[in-house]
Design an enzyme around this catalytic site. Structure first.
Site, mmCIF file in Angstrom:
data_model
loop_
_atom_site.group_PDB
_atom_site.id
_atom_site.type_symbol
_atom_site.label_atom_id
_atom_site.label_comp_id
_atom_site.label_asym_id
_atom_site.label_seq_id
_atom_site.Cartn_x
_atom_site.Cartn_y
_atom_site.Cartn_z
ATOM 1 N N ILE A 221 40.465 42.789 41.620
ATOM 2 C CA ILE A 221 39.714 41.573 41.440
ATOM 3 C C ILE A 221 38.183 42.099 41.171
ATOM 4 O O ILE A 221 37.551 41.463 40.098
ATOM 5 C CB ILE A 221 39.832 40.592 42.717
ATOM 6 C CG1 ILE A 221 41.085 39.902 42.468
ATOM 7 C CG2 ILE A 221 38.709 39.368 42.363
ATOM 8 C CD1 ILE A 221 41.561 38.965 43.799
ATOM 9 N N TYR A 355 42.791 39.554 59.285
ATOM 10 C CA TYR A 355 42.285 39.187 57.722
ATOM 11 C C TYR A 355 41.734 37.853 57.705
ATOM 12 O O TYR A 355 40.708 37.502 57.416
ATOM 13 C CB TYR A 355 43.411 39.352 56.911
ATOM 14 C CG TYR A 355 43.072 39.182 55.319
ATOM 15 C CD1 TYR A 355 42.355 40.080 54.808
ATOM 16 C CD2 TYR A 355 43.590 38.117 54.927
ATOM 17 C CE1 TYR A 355 42.085 40.122 53.308
ATOM 18 C CE2 TYR A 355 43.317 37.927 53.482
ATOM 19 C CZ TYR A 355 42.514 38.911 52.811
ATOM 20 O OH TYR A 355 42.509 38.698 51.329
HETATM 21 P P1 NAD Z 1 42.062 45.783 46.118
HETATM 22 O O1 NAD Z 1 42.709 46.449 47.362
HETATM 23 O O2 NAD Z 1 42.725 45.886 44.853
HETATM 24 O O3 NAD Z 1 40.657 46.203 45.788
HETATM 25 C C1 NAD Z 1 39.682 46.187 46.848
HETATM 26 C C2 NAD Z 1 38.590 47.378 46.446
HETATM 27 O O4 NAD Z 1 37.594 47.130 47.592
HETATM 28 C C3 NAD Z 1 39.062 48.672 46.324
HETATM 29 O O5 NAD Z 1 38.585 49.128 45.215
HETATM 30 C C4 NAD Z 1 38.544 49.218 47.792
HETATM 31 O O6 NAD Z 1 38.430 50.720 47.537
HETATM 32 C C5 NAD Z 1 37.386 48.512 47.835
HETATM 33 N N1 NAD Z 1 36.933 48.696 49.282
HETATM 34 C C6 NAD Z 1 37.481 48.836 50.257
HETATM 35 N N2 NAD Z 1 37.038 48.955 51.574
HETATM 36 C C7 NAD Z 1 35.695 49.132 51.184
HETATM 37 C C8 NAD Z 1 34.430 49.892 51.581
HETATM 38 N N3 NAD Z 1 34.470 49.937 52.978
HETATM 39 N N4 NAD Z 1 33.265 49.827 50.825
HETATM 40 C C9 NAD Z 1 33.313 49.661 49.748
HETATM 41 N N5 NAD Z 1 34.400 49.285 49.008
HETATM 42 C C10 NAD Z 1 35.612 49.206 49.891
HETATM 43 O O7 NAD Z 1 41.919 44.016 46.401
HETATM 44 P P2 NAD Z 1 41.849 42.921 45.431
HETATM 45 O O8 NAD Z 1 43.339 42.251 45.592
HETATM 46 O O9 NAD Z 1 41.290 43.236 44.167
HETATM 47 O O10 NAD Z 1 40.998 42.130 46.482
HETATM 48 C C11 NAD Z 1 39.528 41.711 46.300
HETATM 49 C C12 NAD Z 1 39.204 40.685 47.428
HETATM 50 O O11 NAD Z 1 39.797 39.661 47.043
HETATM 51 C C13 NAD Z 1 39.274 41.150 48.791
HETATM 52 O O12 NAD Z 1 38.006 40.785 49.442
HETATM 53 C C14 NAD Z 1 40.442 40.393 49.023
HETATM 54 O O13 NAD Z 1 40.586 40.113 50.350
HETATM 55 C C15 NAD Z 1 40.034 39.036 48.273
HETATM 56 N N6 NAD Z 1 41.732 38.248 48.092
HETATM 57 C C16 NAD Z 1 42.577 39.082 47.375
HETATM 58 C C17 NAD Z 1 43.700 37.902 47.068
HETATM 59 C C18 NAD Z 1 44.893 38.484 46.224
HETATM 60 O O14 NAD Z 1 45.634 37.636 46.097
HETATM 61 N N7 NAD Z 1 44.770 39.560 45.566
HETATM 62 C C19 NAD Z 1 43.847 36.512 47.666
HETATM 63 C C20 NAD Z 1 42.686 36.323 48.353
HETATM 64 C C21 NAD Z 1 41.714 37.101 48.502
#
Ligand code: NAD
Length: 449
Positions: A221, A355
Site C-alpha cells: 500500500i 494489531y
Molecule cells: P506491507 O507489509 O506490504 O508493507 C509495510 C511496509 O512497512 C514494508 O515495506 C515494511 O518494510 C515497512 N515497515 C515495517 N516496519 C517498519 C519500520 N519500523 N520502519 C519503517 N518502515 C517499516 O503492508 P501493507 O499491506 O502494504 O500495509 C500497509 C499499511 O496498511 C499497514 O499499516 C497495514 O497495517 C495497513 N493495512 C493493510 C491492510 C491490507 O489489507 N493489506 C488492511 C488494513 C490496514
C-alpha cells in the site's frame, strides 16, 4: 493476488452458470473526466449547496438534471442540510425513489446533511441523524459498483469547504469508499495555499508543488500511496527500513522522489526525519504514516515481543513523529497528516489483539491531535482499509480470504490504489474542513459496520 471469481464473473459462460456478478469498479486515470453522465442535483429545505455543486458539475462538462427521467444518471447529489422535519425527509424519499433505478455503473449517491449536534430541536436532530441510516442502506441497495456516502456539514462551513470532498466522492478516485459519513467543518487555517502551488481545480495535479513523506513505501500500500501522490504532482520522500532498501529505491526512482532508509522505531527517527525534510526539501506538506506490521497470535499465546513490536511500529512511532512535527516548523502551512489505521482496529479480529489495539489507538491519537494540528492550520486524519488485495491478504487461508473479499457491498477486495486515492484527497490543501476523521476504505464491509 488475482480474484478468480471477479475475473470469471464478467465472462459470458459465468452468466450461463449463474456465477454471482462482481462489478468492475471504475478507477481514476489521468485525463479522465470527473463525471461520465448527467447528475441529479436537488435540495430539500433551504440547503446552500445545490447551486455550487451544480456549478461544479457544469464546469466539468456535464448536465445537471432536477429529477430522474428516462436516461441513466452518473450521480445523485441531494442537499439535505436544510431538512429539519419528517415532511422534509419524505420529500427526500420522493426524489430518491425514482432516481435509484437510474444510477449507472460505478455511479454515485452523495447526501449532504446537517450536524445532528447543531440542530435546534429533537425533530431536526433526528432527521439529521436519520441520514446515516439512509445512506448506509442506499449503499447496500445500489448495484454495479455504485456507492453512497454522506457529508455532514457544519452550519458555519461555507460551500467551498466541501469542494474537495464533493469532487472526491463523485469521482472514480473514491471507487472503494462506500457507506461512509465524513464531517466537514469550517476549514482550519487558510483555504488558500500560501505557497500558491496547490491548484485543486487542476483535476490531474491536485497536489502539485507539495512535498509528501510516505513511511513503509518500499512495497504494498505504501508504494501505491507514493505512486499516486506523485501522479497527482507531489514530490515524494519514500521511507522504509534499510532491509527494504531495494524496494525503496525502486519506489523513489519510479516516483522521481528521494529514498530515506530509516526504521521509524529508532530513538532518533523523528529527529532524523525532520532534519532530512528541512535540509532536502525546506519542509513538508503531507506526512503519511503507512508503515505497519502484524505479528498475529491468540492473546492466550501472545508474547511481549509480538505485542511490543506491533505497538511500537503501528502506534508508538506515529505518536513520536507527530509530537516532533508539532514541536517544529518543518510542517508547512496547510500541512496534512494521514495515518493508516485498519478495519481490525474498528471491528477487532481473532488473533490480532496487538494489531487491533494499535490500529484503534491510531484512531484515538488522530482525534486527540486534531485540535492541536488545527491550531497551526494543519489537519490529521486516518484511513481504515478493509480487505485490500496485497501480499499480506494473498497469504491468508482461502476461506478467510474469500470471506474478506465478499462480505462488503461491492463484493470484492479493494486495491492499494483505493487507499492511496483517499489519502490524496485528505492531503489536499483544499481539504482543511476534514479534521480528526476516520475514513474507511472497505467497500462498506459488514465487519465492524
Ligand atoms: P506491507 O507489509 O506490504 O508493507 C509495510 C511496509 O512497512 C514494508 O515495506 C515494511 O518494510 C515497512 N515497515 C515495517 N516496519 C517498519 C519500520 N519500523 N520502519 C519503517 N518502515 C517499516 O503492508 P501493507 O499491506 O502494504 O500495509 C500497509 C499499511 O496498511 C499497514 O499499516 C497495514 O497495517 C495497513 N493495512 C493493510 C491492510 C491490507 O489489507 N493489506 C488492511 C488494513 C490496514
Amino acid at each position: 493476488m488475482s480474484d478468480l471469481l471477479s475475473n470469471l464473473s464478467n465472462t459470458p459462460i459465468a452468466k450461463q452458470l449463474g456465477v454471482p456478478t462482481v462489478p468492475r469498479l471504475r478507477r481514476f486515470e489521468p485525463g479522465q473526466p470527473l463525471l461520465s453522465g448527467p447528475v441529479l442535483v436537488a435540495s430539500v429545505g433551504d440547503g446552500r449547496f445545490a447551486k455550487p455543486v451544480s456549478a461544479l458539475v457544469e464546469e466539468n462538462g456535464q448536465r445537471v438534471v432536477a429529477e430522474a427521467g428516462e436516461e441513466k444518471i452518473d450521480a445523485i447529489v441531494l442537499d439535505l442540510t436544510g431538512a429539519s422535519t419528517l415532511a422534509d425527509l419524505a420529500t427526500a424519499r420522493e426524489i430518491l425513489t425514482p432516481a435509484m433505478k437510474k444510477v449507472g455503473p460505478s455511479g454515485r449517491v452523495l447526501l449532504l446533511g446537517a450536524e445532528p449536534g447543531e440542530a435546534s430541536g429533537a425533530e431536526a436532530a433526528a432527521v439529521a441523524q436519520s441520514l446515516d441510516g439512509l445512506v448506509r442502506s442506499i449503499g447496500k441497495e445500489l448495484r454495479f459498483g455504485a456507492t453512497a456516502n454522506l457529508l455532514i456539514v457544519s452550519a458555519g462551513a461555507a460551500p467551498s469547504a466541501v469542494d474537495s470532498s464533493v469532487r472526491f466522492f463523485l469521482s472514480s478516485r473514491s471507487a472503494y469508499v462506500d457507506g461512509q459519513n465524513v464531517h466537514v467543518s469550517v476549514p482550519v487555517g487558510s483555504m488558500l495555499d500560501p505557497a500558491g502551488m496547490d491548484d485543486p481545480r487542476d483535476p490531474d495535479l491536485p497536489l502539485r508543488g507539495r512535498v509528501a513523506v510516505v513511511t513503509g513505501a518500499a512495497r504494498g500500500i505504501g508504494a501505491a500511496i507514493a505512486d499516486t501522490l506523485a501522479r497527482d504532482g507531489a514530490t515524494i520522500v519514500a521511507m522504509d527500513i534499510p532491509a527494504a532498501g531495494e524496494g525503496l529505491a525502486k519506489t523513489a526512482n519510479r516516483t522521481g522522489g528521494t529514498a530515506l532508509q530509516l526504521d521509524i522505531t529508532a530513538a532518533d527517527a523523528p529527529q532524523r526525519l525532520l532534519e532530512h525534510l528541512e535540509q532536502r526539501h525546506g519542509g513538508v506538506d503531507l506526512v503519511v504514516h503507512n508503515a505497519g506490521i502484524t505479528r498475529d497470535k491468540l492473546l492466550a499465546n501472545m508474547t511481549s515481543d509480538r505485542w511490543d513490536s506491533v505497538l511500537a511500529v503501528n502506534l508508538g512511532a506515529q505518536l513520536k513523529i507527530n509530537e516532533a512535527l508539532l514541536g517544529s516548523t518543518v510542517l508547512r502551512d496547510a500541512g496534512r497528516i494521514v495515518c493508516v489505521s485498519s478495519q481490525s482496529g474498528i471491528a477487532g479480529n481473532r488473533g490480532q489483539t496487538n494489531y487491533a489495539a494499535s490500529k484503534a489507538g491510531v484512531i484515538g491519537m488522530v482525534r486527540a491531535l486534531a485540535p492541536r494540528f488545527a491550531e497551526r492550520g494543519a489537519t490529521i486524519n486516518a484511513v481504515a482499509p478493509g480487505f485490500i488485495e496485497t501480499e499480506m491478504t494473498g497469504h491468508m487461508p482461502i476461506g478467510t480470504r474469500e470471506a474478506g473479499r465478499r462480505v462488503n457491498s461491492l463484493k470484492q477486495g479493494g486495491l492499494p490504489v483505493d487507499v492511496a486515492e483517499t489519502i490524496g484527497w485528505l492531503g489536499q490543501a483544499e481539504s482543511g474542513g476534514v479534521n480528526g476523521q476516520v475514513v474507511r476504505v472497505c467497500g462498506q464491509s459488514m465487519l465492524g459496520a
